[in-house]
Every structure is written in structure tokens, then in C-alpha cells.
Design an enzyme around this catalytic site. Sequence first.
Site, PDB file in Angstrom:
ATOM      1  N   PRO A 150     -19.400   0.989  -4.630  1.00  0.00           N
ATOM      2  CA  PRO A 150     -20.057   0.672  -3.070  1.00  0.00           C
ATOM      3  C   PRO A 150     -21.738   0.127  -3.507  1.00  0.00           C
ATOM      4  O   PRO A 150     -22.251  -0.290  -4.999  1.00  0.00           O
ATOM      5  CB  PRO A 150     -20.434   2.044  -2.505  1.00  0.00           C
ATOM      6  CG  PRO A 150     -19.473   3.233  -3.312  1.00  0.00           C
ATOM      7  CD  PRO A 150     -19.130   2.208  -5.195  1.00  0.00           C
ATOM      8  N   LEU A 151     -21.866  -0.374  -2.430  1.00  0.00           N
ATOM      9  CA  LEU A 151     -23.292  -1.258  -2.546  1.00  0.00           C
ATOM     10  C   LEU A 151     -24.289  -0.988  -2.787  1.00  0.00           C
ATOM     11  O   LEU A 151     -24.455   0.755  -2.440  1.00  0.00           O
ATOM     12  CB  LEU A 151     -23.803  -2.045  -0.994  1.00  0.00           C
ATOM     13  CG  LEU A 151     -22.351  -2.627  -0.370  1.00  0.00           C
ATOM     14  CD1 LEU A 151     -22.802  -3.544   0.809  1.00  0.00           C
ATOM     15  CD2 LEU A 151     -22.154  -4.189  -1.536  1.00  0.00           C
ATOM     16  N   PHE A 210     -13.040  -5.630   1.259  1.00  0.00           N
ATOM     17  CA  PHE A 210     -14.829  -4.726   0.571  1.00  0.00           C
ATOM     18  C   PHE A 210     -16.121  -4.728   0.706  1.00  0.00           C
ATOM     19  O   PHE A 210     -16.654  -5.656   0.423  1.00  0.00           O
ATOM     20  CB  PHE A 210     -14.591  -5.108  -1.391  1.00  0.00           C
ATOM     21  CG  PHE A 210     -13.451  -4.198  -2.064  1.00  0.00           C
ATOM     22  CD1 PHE A 210     -12.572  -3.492  -1.326  1.00  0.00           C
ATOM     23  CD2 PHE A 210     -13.254  -5.044  -2.905  1.00  0.00           C
ATOM     24  CE1 PHE A 210     -11.499  -2.650  -2.225  1.00  0.00           C
ATOM     25  CE2 PHE A 210     -11.755  -4.733  -3.756  1.00  0.00           C
ATOM     26  CZ  PHE A 210     -10.928  -3.504  -4.068  1.00  0.00           C
ATOM     27  N   PRO A 211     -15.987  -4.583   2.358  1.00  0.00           N
ATOM     28  CA  PRO A 211     -16.772  -5.060   3.381  1.00  0.00           C
ATOM     29  C   PRO A 211     -17.807  -3.958   2.981  1.00  0.00           C
ATOM     30  O   PRO A 211     -19.643  -4.075   3.042  1.00  0.00           O
ATOM     31  CB  PRO A 211     -16.676  -4.706   4.686  1.00  0.00           C
ATOM     32  CG  PRO A 211     -15.581  -3.964   4.185  1.00  0.00           C
ATOM     33  CD  PRO A 211     -15.173  -4.223   2.891  1.00  0.00           C
ATOM     34  N   LEU A 212     -17.974  -3.101   1.950  1.00  0.00           N
ATOM     35  CA  LEU A 212     -18.648  -1.940   1.793  1.00  0.00           C
ATOM     36  C   LEU A 212     -19.188  -2.286   0.008  1.00  0.00           C
ATOM     37  O   LEU A 212     -19.329  -0.975  -0.551  1.00  0.00           O
ATOM     38  CB  LEU A 212     -18.681  -0.461   2.540  1.00  0.00           C
ATOM     39  CG  LEU A 212     -18.715  -0.762   3.887  1.00  0.00           C
ATOM     40  CD1 LEU A 212     -18.631   0.613   4.829  1.00  0.00           C
ATOM     41  CD2 LEU A 212     -20.442  -1.196   4.303  1.00  0.00           C
ATOM     42  N   GLY A 213     -18.447  -3.143  -0.362  1.00  0.00           N
ATOM     43  CA  GLY A 213     -18.312  -3.113  -1.600  1.00  0.00           C
ATOM     44  C   GLY A 213     -17.016  -2.604  -2.102  1.00  0.00           C
ATOM     45  O   GLY A 213     -16.914  -2.397  -3.675  1.00  0.00           O
ATOM     46  N   GLY A 214     -16.155  -1.811  -1.988  1.00  0.00           N
ATOM     47  CA  GLY A 214     -14.823  -1.168  -2.548  1.00  0.00           C
ATOM     48  C   GLY A 214     -15.243  -0.698  -3.306  1.00  0.00           C
ATOM     49  O   GLY A 214     -15.730   0.764  -2.924  1.00  0.00           O
ATOM     50  N   PHE A 215     -14.401  -0.736  -4.520  1.00  0.00           N
ATOM     51  CA  PHE A 215     -14.357   0.451  -5.969  1.00  0.00           C
ATOM     52  C   PHE A 215     -15.866   0.638  -6.017  1.00  0.00           C
ATOM     53  O   PHE A 215     -16.461   2.011  -7.204  1.00  0.00           O
ATOM     54  CB  PHE A 215     -13.865   0.392  -6.950  1.00  0.00           C
ATOM     55  CG  PHE A 215     -12.354   0.145  -6.209  1.00  0.00           C
ATOM     56  CD1 PHE A 215     -11.500   1.161  -5.591  1.00  0.00           C
ATOM     57  CD2 PHE A 215     -11.345  -1.154  -6.092  1.00  0.00           C
ATOM     58  CE1 PHE A 215     -10.436   0.995  -4.958  1.00  0.00           C
ATOM     59  CE2 PHE A 215     -10.230  -1.097  -5.517  1.00  0.00           C
ATOM     60  CZ  PHE A 215      -9.635   0.238  -5.030  1.00  0.00           C
ATOM     61  N   TYR A 219       0.813  -1.076   0.358  1.00  0.00           N
ATOM     62  CA  TYR A 219      -0.155  -0.005   0.132  1.00  0.00           C
ATOM     63  C   TYR A 219       0.974   1.203  -0.028  1.00  0.00           C
ATOM     64  O   TYR A 219       1.564   1.433   0.761  1.00  0.00           O
ATOM     65  CB  TYR A 219      -1.436  -0.276   1.313  1.00  0.00           C
ATOM     66  CG  TYR A 219      -2.012  -1.001   1.029  1.00  0.00           C
ATOM     67  CD1 TYR A 219      -2.094  -2.059   0.328  1.00  0.00           C
ATOM     68  CD2 TYR A 219      -2.484  -1.191   2.602  1.00  0.00           C
ATOM     69  CE1 TYR A 219      -2.944  -2.788   0.068  1.00  0.00           C
ATOM     70  CE2 TYR A 219      -3.280  -2.689   2.124  1.00  0.00           C
ATOM     71  CZ  TYR A 219      -4.278  -3.692   2.079  1.00  0.00           C
ATOM     72  OH  TYR A 219      -4.667  -4.250   1.677  1.00  0.00           O
TER      73      TYR A 219
END
Length: 290
Positions: free
Chosen positions: A222-223, A215-220, A66
Amino acid sequence: MSTLSTSLPGGTWTLGDLTVTRFGYGAMQLAGPGVMGPPADRDGALAVLREVIDLGITHIDTAAAYGPRVTNQLIHEALRPYPESLHIVTKVGAIRDEHGGWPPARQPEDLRRAVHENLETLGLEVLDLVNLRLGNAQGPQPGSLAEPFETLVELQRQGLIRHLGVSNATAEQVAEARAIAPIVCVQNMYNLAYRQDDELIDELAEEGIAYVPFFPLGGFSPLQSSALSAVAARLDATPMSVALAWLLQRSPNILLIPGTSSVAHLRENVAGAGLSLSDEELAELDKIGR
């Protein structure tokens, strides 16, 4: 330094002999755009890391790739000397190229170099937990992990690594790793809408092995879901809060590492993950990824 671990959503989980808060923090977003270079606001990034500790979070996820090296250097600057309760998890198996790609780097010499680089940039003598990153940017790929995983086992025997895990892995690779040496976690892509690992999560829960969704929220991307928005509106909460709370209630072995570069957003995530979802709401949300 005192910690408030039991007051965080989800309580705690034990990785081998390391007790961590189930609500953790992923440092990836502290690097610059595309996870390359330094942050635009260095002081802001350091403030986020210090707030992580002040909130009682004891699980930080990072990687030398990173930045590269940027998030590790920020963690080192912000938090050393590290609180005894803090456990830093890193991963090896991919590097960055000049185009911002993530080419695999899983030859034995690559992995040895990466482990030493993590030790140096974090200012540690031993790494608490190292995940072997498999597959590629498209996701897990089939194939044996024996050679790279055995290299990490060798470094563990040398006393440079406490515990091992795998990331971006197929169920077969998880089984292969476990046949070689104990693992304490699997870190794969999983969220309310992306449910490929449902069976694996339940198997790991029975074995006392943590599952850490990236990516718990969808990552790039978003959900986005009308069902998620409807539940969130009824609870007067954000869709992302509901998605985090759902993960904590999905299985006791799920550990969260949502990332953010904002102190306010970090606090929002912690508060949101503490929502209590009813059986009815869970059933409604469950349909999204089916």
C-alpha cells in the site's frame, strides 16, 4: 433498475459505445487468499457485488484467472439477470498454476479457450470488453503483441467480443495494437507513487482512450508517503481516499477499479474518491511520484 451513475465521483466515460461510471469496481479481491479458491465469506462477497449495483457503479473488472473462475461465478450468481447499464470487463492472456503463479497463456488456442470460459462463467453471449494481458508479474515486457491481439480481433469479428483493450503493456505495444484494430482502454499499473505512464495517459486522453490503473492504491504494498499523509490529515480524510481522488483529477480518461471484499470499505472508497483537491494540494501530491 435505476442507476445513480451521475452522482458517483468523476461522472461517466464512454468506452467505444459503452457508457460506464469512472468509478468502477475490481472483483479480484473477492477470491480467496492469493486470489486462489473461494472467499472465506461467500455471502459477504455476494453482498459487495449487489452493493456495487445499488451504488450505481456500472463498470466491473474481472478475469477467469481470478480464483480461477471464482470471481466470475460470484458475479454471475449475485447479479444475473444483469442490469442493462452494467458493463463487465475481463482480461485474457494469463492463467493460474498450482503454485498460485500467473504463467502467460497467449497462444491463439489459449485465448480462444479463455474467451469461451469467460462467456460461460459469466453467463454472457458476448463480452463487453476484453483486455489482452501482456508482460509478466514483474511488469510490461517488450515484444510484438500481433499474434495474440489478432486472435482477439478475430473473436471480435465473430461477435464474441464488443471492444478490445491491452493490459500490462508498453507504449510501443499500445501503438502496435492500435495499428491493428481500435482499442478503447489501456490497463496498466499506475498510482500516485508509480508514474511511469504519465506521457502515455496524456496521449490516450487526446485520443479518447481510457486509462485504467491497476493497483491504484499500491496493490500488495500500500502507498506510504509523508506528503500523502499530511494532505490527508489536513482534509480529515484517509490517505487512500486522497490517492483515489488524485487519480480522478489527474486526467478525465482515468477510470478507477479499486477492489475490496467489504461493503463498508466499498462505500468508503466511493465517498473518498469524491474529495475535491485544490491546486495547491494537487501540486504537493504531484511531487510524490516525480
